[in-house]
Motif scaffolding. Structure first.
Motif, mmCIF file in Angstrom:
data_model
loop_
_atom_site.group_PDB
_atom_site.id
_atom_site.type_symbol
_atom_site.label_atom_id
_atom_site.label_comp_id
_atom_site.label_asym_id
_atom_site.label_seq_id
_atom_site.Cartn_x
_atom_site.Cartn_y
_atom_site.Cartn_z
ATOM 1 N N UNK A 49 -3.516 49.362 35.798
ATOM 2 C CA UNK A 49 -3.986 49.797 36.764
ATOM 3 C C UNK A 49 -4.284 51.389 36.866
ATOM 4 N N UNK A 50 -3.722 51.903 37.149
ATOM 5 C CA UNK A 50 -2.924 53.479 37.406
ATOM 6 C C UNK A 50 -1.476 54.046 37.043
ATOM 7 N N UNK A 51 -0.941 55.032 36.968
ATOM 8 C CA UNK A 51 0.737 55.706 37.056
ATOM 9 C C UNK A 51 0.925 54.674 35.219
ATOM 10 N N UNK A 52 1.905 55.007 35.413
ATOM 11 C CA UNK A 52 3.105 54.288 34.201
ATOM 12 C C UNK A 52 2.995 52.836 34.336
ATOM 13 N N UNK A 53 3.147 52.483 33.259
ATOM 14 C CA UNK A 53 1.638 52.465 31.898
ATOM 15 C C UNK A 53 0.905 52.737 32.164
ATOM 16 N N UNK A 54 -0.197 53.252 31.343
ATOM 17 C CA UNK A 54 -2.098 53.464 31.118
ATOM 18 C C UNK A 54 -1.483 53.694 29.822
ATOM 19 N N UNK A 55 -3.119 53.440 29.628
ATOM 20 C CA UNK A 55 -4.392 53.711 28.197
ATOM 21 C C UNK A 55 -5.017 54.158 28.405
ATOM 22 N N UNK A 56 -5.454 55.399 27.665
ATOM 23 C CA UNK A 56 -6.798 55.995 27.822
ATOM 24 C C UNK A 56 -7.301 55.837 26.540
ATOM 25 N N UNK A 57 -8.668 55.768 26.336
ATOM 26 C CA UNK A 57 -9.156 55.798 24.892
ATOM 27 C C UNK A 57 -10.786 56.676 25.290
ATOM 28 N N UNK A 58 -10.664 57.852 24.307
ATOM 29 C CA UNK A 58 -11.660 58.418 24.302
ATOM 30 C C UNK A 58 -13.288 58.082 23.623
ATOM 31 N N UNK A 59 -14.330 58.015 24.088
ATOM 32 C CA UNK A 59 -15.642 57.109 23.723
ATOM 33 C C UNK A 59 -16.071 58.449 23.705
ATOM 34 N N UNK A 60 -17.160 58.497 22.218
ATOM 35 C CA UNK A 60 -17.950 58.397 22.169
ATOM 36 C C UNK A 60 -19.499 58.062 21.968
ATOM 37 N N UNK A 61 -20.166 57.963 22.390
ATOM 38 C CA UNK A 61 -21.733 57.044 22.890
ATOM 39 C C UNK A 61 -20.549 55.919 22.811
ATOM 40 N N UNK A 62 -20.012 55.151 23.963
ATOM 41 C CA UNK A 62 -19.223 54.305 24.049
ATOM 42 C C UNK A 62 -18.664 53.591 22.157
ATOM 43 N N UNK A 63 -18.358 55.051 21.349
ATOM 44 C CA UNK A 63 -17.725 53.911 20.493
ATOM 45 C C UNK A 63 -16.212 54.887 20.192
ATOM 46 N N UNK A 64 -15.113 54.401 20.050
ATOM 47 C CA UNK A 64 -14.010 54.319 20.138
ATOM 48 C C UNK A 64 -13.447 55.810 19.333
ATOM 49 N N UNK A 65 -13.063 56.772 19.437
ATOM 50 C CA UNK A 65 -13.091 58.323 18.853
ATOM 51 C C UNK A 65 -11.127 58.649 18.402
ATOM 52 N N UNK A 66 -10.593 57.926 19.762
ATOM 53 C CA UNK A 66 -8.802 58.466 19.679
ATOM 54 C C UNK A 66 -8.282 57.903 21.337
#
Length: 160
Positions: A49-66
């Protein structure tokens, strides 16, 4: 980067299977015997939920791109180094558009906001990307059958 957003990935996100398929296809061979199902479980456990560990996702119009992860340990022979930026992946059709840089910068902010002042990564072939973002090579070695560079990013208020 058009209207790309960076969001924290939760363990129950509908995008989690996509992220794991990407990272498993890219790096699963480095972990002999690891199954896709185990990789899904591992990634779910990294969705903090914060700090280590964390996973982030890049979204373009709710489509994962990274995607990118922040984890305690990414190199079994350098356990004294922590935390690690890991699994930075951008879908091929989105490469060269600043998505990886945005993910790395978001992870750096997460580290900084956690009161941690340095972070590590290793890469066999993306040293120039990370150097442009302020990372410094500290060691080159053989790891899991390939030559990799360990890099460090010192994070202070002035490194924003």
């Amino acid at each position: 980067m058009r209207d790309t957003t960076i969001q924290r990935l939760s363990a129950d996100s509908p995008h989690l299977p996509t992220v794991v398929r990407w990272t498993f296809a890219a790096w699963g061979s480095l972990y002999p015997g690891l199954t896709l199902e185990e990789a899904i479980d591992d990634t779910m456990s990294e969705c903090g939920i914060s700090g280590v560990p964390s996973v982030f996702i890049a979204l373009q119009d709710d489509v994962p791109v990274g995607t990118a992860c922040l984890i305690d340990d990414d190199m079994s022979i350098r356990r004294e180094l922590t935390p690690w930026l890991a699994s930075v992946f951008v879908a091929p059709e989105w490469r060269g558009q600043g998505v990886a840089s945005a993910l790395v910068q978001r992870m750096e902010a997460e580290v900084r906001n956690s009161g941690i002042h340095q972070c590590y990564l290793y890469t066999p072939d993306q040293q120039s990307l990370y150097q442009r973002l302020g990372w410094q090579a500290i060691e080159t070695l053989e790891y899991r059958g390939e030559t990799v560079t360990i890099m460090r990013r010192l994070l202070t208020e002035s490194s924003r």
